[in-house]
Design an enzyme around this catalytic site. Structure first.
Site, mmCIF file in Angstrom:
data_model
loop_
_atom_site.group_PDB
_atom_site.id
_atom_site.type_symbol
_atom_site.label_atom_id
_atom_site.label_comp_id
_atom_site.label_asym_id
_atom_site.label_seq_id
_atom_site.Cartn_x
_atom_site.Cartn_y
_atom_site.Cartn_z
ATOM 1 N N CYS A 140 -32.515 -37.365 -18.729
ATOM 2 C CA CYS A 140 -31.064 -37.196 -18.559
ATOM 3 C C CYS A 140 -30.298 -38.119 -19.521
ATOM 4 O O CYS A 140 -29.222 -37.767 -20.003
ATOM 5 C CB CYS A 140 -30.652 -37.507 -17.135
ATOM 6 N N ASP A 172 -29.059 -28.721 -18.732
ATOM 7 C CA ASP A 172 -27.703 -29.227 -18.526
ATOM 8 C C ASP A 172 -27.002 -29.492 -19.864
ATOM 9 O O ASP A 172 -27.654 -29.668 -20.889
ATOM 10 C CB ASP A 172 -27.733 -30.501 -17.674
ATOM 11 N N CYS A 193 -26.613 -34.080 -14.208
ATOM 12 C CA CYS A 193 -26.751 -34.660 -12.872
ATOM 13 C C CYS A 193 -26.112 -36.060 -12.806
ATOM 14 O O CYS A 193 -25.534 -36.530 -13.787
ATOM 15 C CB CYS A 193 -28.235 -34.775 -12.555
ATOM 16 N N CYS A 250 -33.790 -29.671 -18.633
ATOM 17 C CA CYS A 250 -33.158 -29.136 -17.420
ATOM 18 C C CYS A 250 -32.067 -28.110 -17.728
ATOM 19 O O CYS A 250 -31.553 -27.465 -16.818
ATOM 20 C CB CYS A 250 -32.558 -30.270 -16.600
HETATM 21 FE FE1 FES Z 1 -30.174 -32.387 -16.125
HETATM 22 FE FE2 FES Z 1 -30.237 -34.891 -15.264
HETATM 23 S S1 FES Z 1 -31.275 -33.191 -14.421
HETATM 24 S S2 FES Z 1 -29.179 -34.089 -16.952
#
Ligand code: FES
Length: 145
Positions: free
Chosen positions: A103, A35, A59, A33
């Site tokens: 995640c 992140d 998230c 993702c």
């Molecule tokens: Fe990126 Fe959960 S969607 S860490």
């Protein structure tokens, strides 16, 4: 969809923040993702994790898993911290929906990256710890922020 424990750690995350002059810092990005997550360790001379903090742009599931992961590694030796896998964290949280499993990898990878940083700085070897693939380093993160 989320367990009570996940909701609790999402709404009241433990160990959020940073540690000045940390013994080890690990910053990783999630391949799925994009992140970002950073973990700071304060490790004493006996290689015990005295304190740990995290910051994430992930998230809610990333917040909850990071919060639980930091609780699980606090007070442990650096060797024991390696055993805190994303699976162990998910079990401690009573599970995560399948689409959110990736995640939970952020915390595990950031722990490994921070342990690697600590080991490098102190010239020690932590049995079973491999060089993190995804430590994206300070500079790149500052640009991303
Ligand atoms: Fe990126 Fe959960 S969607 S860490």
């Amino acid at each position: 969809m989320y367990s009570e424990k996940v909701m609790d750690h999402f709404e009241h995350p433990r160990n959020v923040g940073e540690i000045e002059g940390a013994s080890g810092v690990g910053t990783v990005g999630n391949a799925k993702c994009g992140d970002i997550m950073r973990i700071y360790f304060d490790i004493d001379d006996n290689q015990i994790i005295q304190d740990v903090k995290f910051k994430t742009f992930g998230c809610g599931a990333a917040v909850a898993t990071s919060s639980m992961a930091t609780e699980l590694v606090k007070g442990k030796s650096v060797q024991e911290a390696l055993e805190v896998t994303n699976k162990a964290v998910m079990e401690a949280l009573d599970g995560l929906p399948p689409v959110k499993v990736h995640c939970s990898l952020l915390a595990e990878e950031a722990i490994h990256a921070a342990l690697w940083d600590y080991a490098q700085k102190n010239g020690i070897k932590i049995e079973g710890l491999e060089k993190p693939k995804s430590d994206i380093g300070e500079e790149e993160v500052e640009e991303e922020y």
